[in-house]
Design an enzyme around this catalytic site. Structure first.
Site, PDB file in Angstrom:
ATOM      1  NE  ARG A 187     -26.344  -8.829  -1.067  1.00  0.00           N
ATOM      2  CZ  ARG A 187     -26.517  -9.475  -2.220  1.00  0.00           C
ATOM      3  NH1 ARG A 187     -26.039 -10.705  -2.367  1.00  0.00           N
ATOM      4  NH2 ARG A 187     -27.150  -8.913  -3.220  1.00  0.00           N
ATOM      5  CB  CYS A 248     -33.012 -10.917  -4.856  1.00  0.00           C
ATOM      6  SG  CYS A 248     -33.138 -10.793  -6.653  1.00  0.00           S
ATOM      7  NE  ARG A 249     -26.866  -5.219  -6.569  1.00  0.00           N
ATOM      8  CZ  ARG A 249     -25.554  -5.168  -6.557  1.00  0.00           C
ATOM      9  NH1 ARG A 249     -24.884  -5.799  -5.621  1.00  0.00           N
ATOM     10  NH2 ARG A 249     -24.905  -4.504  -7.487  1.00  0.00           N
ATOM     11  CE  LYS A 250     -27.168  -8.847 -10.232  1.00  0.00           C
ATOM     12  NZ  LYS A 250     -25.861  -8.463 -10.791  1.00  0.00           N
ATOM     13  N   GLY A 251     -33.529  -9.003  -9.076  1.00  0.00           N
ATOM     14  CA  GLY A 251     -34.481  -9.905  -9.712  1.00  0.00           C
ATOM     15  C   GLY A 251     -33.884 -11.195 -10.225  1.00  0.00           C
ATOM     16  CB  VAL A 252     -30.555 -12.592 -10.478  1.00  0.00           C
ATOM     17  CG1 VAL A 252     -29.864 -13.923 -10.777  1.00  0.00           C
ATOM     18  CG2 VAL A 252     -30.376 -11.644 -11.663  1.00  0.00           C
ATOM     19  CB  THR A 253     -30.885 -14.858  -5.865  1.00  0.00           C
ATOM     20  OG1 THR A 253     -31.115 -13.672  -5.115  1.00  0.00           O
ATOM     21  CG2 THR A 253     -29.444 -14.892  -6.351  1.00  0.00           C
ATOM     22  CB  SER A 275     -35.176  -6.739  -6.747  1.00  0.00           C
ATOM     23  OG  SER A 275     -35.941  -7.916  -6.957  1.00  0.00           O
TER      24      SER A 275
END
Length: 297
Positions: A187, A248-253, A275
């Site tokens: 990704r 990351c993609r949405k601020g989670v991982t 992100s």
């Protein structure tokens, strides 16, 4: 490096089981199940209602966010967060322990750990090994919903732990912060699609270093030790004595990067909340890097 006494970011399943057994749960200790799964896979709230750690409340990340934002998981307002966690019986004097049911051991729990910290609450920990290991070790579960007495929580946003689109854009030139992206390599490179994404190509922010969050976890679902974590950062030439932004993609991982650095003694990693979800839609094309795009061209 910031030198301060750091609150324990991890608690063991054994510690939590003993705390529950000896009646420590209450206004001073609250447990949150922060599970979330991609639509159509598992149902987090349904699983919580079937079985959870005794006394745990369900923390719904879909409710506790900025629902007006066009991006995926943006932080709620100070007042919104304070009202939400207050309803879960959490005050500014509560030790909060967060877990989730992800088979990896941990997925959304570090996001909630970071949310408490970004809103000024330091006494928060992730359950090391998650619900997966809680079950594996035979600790008690219940289907009884928790009904804590509401509490008053005052949220104060700590802007040092949060980065906006404008700040990350400025950092492309100033390079004051190192930028670490926690998504999988495919990704990050743009060779694999973003899961469940409409209108969002994969790729990364120019200048970012890739550290997939799964690398911070053991095969058994526990957080790796500080020495192993330091070695991972060193391998990627990420200097923990210097400023760092996680994305990351949405601020989670991305919050896994913040947690791993914290366990190495670095408590000041900032998370880019929007992100890739925001960056892809707002940033100049030359600031987005994707091998997938270049191969199509």
């Amino acid at each position: 490096m910031v030198h301060q006494v750091l609150y324990r970011a991890l608690v063991s399943t054994k510690w939590l089981a003993e705390s529950i057994r000896t009646g420590k749960l209450g206004p001073g200790l609250r447990v949150l199940d922060a599970s979330w799964y991609s639509p159509g896979t598992r149902e987090a709230r349904k699983e919580y209602l079937e079985r959870h750690v005794p006394g745990a409340s369900f923390f719904d990340i879909e409710e506790c966010r900025d629902t007006a934002s066009p991006y995926e998981m943006m932080l709620p307002s100070e007042a919104g967060f304070a009202e939400y966690v207050g309803r879960l019986g959490i005050s500014n004097h509560t030790h909060v322990v967060v877990y989730d049911g992800e088979h990896l051991g941990s997925f959304y729990a570090p996001r909630v750990w970071w949310m408490f910290r970004v809103f000024g609450h330091r006494t928060v920990s992730v359950l090391n090994g998650g619900f997966r290991n809680w079950l594996k070790e035979g600790h008690p579960v219940t289907s009884e919903p928790s009904r804590p007495e509401p509490a008053v929580f005052k949220a104060t946003l700590d802007r040092s732990l949060l980065k906006t689109y404008e700040q990350v854009l400025e950092n492309l030139e100033s390079k004051r912060f190192q930028l670490v992206d926690s998504r999988s390599q495919g990704r990050f490179l743009g060779t694999e699609p973003e899961p469940d994404a409409v209108g969002l190509d994969s790729g990364h922010i120019r200048g970012a270093v890739n550290m997939p969050f799964m690398d911070f976890l053991t095969e058994d679902g526990f957080e790796k030790g500080p020495e192993e974590l330091r070695a991972l950062f060193q391998t990627k030439k990420v200097d923990l004595s210097q400023p760092l932004i996680a994305t990351c993609r949405k601020g989670v991982t991305a919050c896994h990067v913040a947690l791993a650095a914290y366990l190495c003694g670095k408590p000041d990693v900032a998370v880019y909340d929007g992100s890739w979800s925001e960056w892809f839609r707002r940033a100049p094309p030359e600031s987005r890097v994707s091998q997938g795009k270049s191969e199509k061209a």
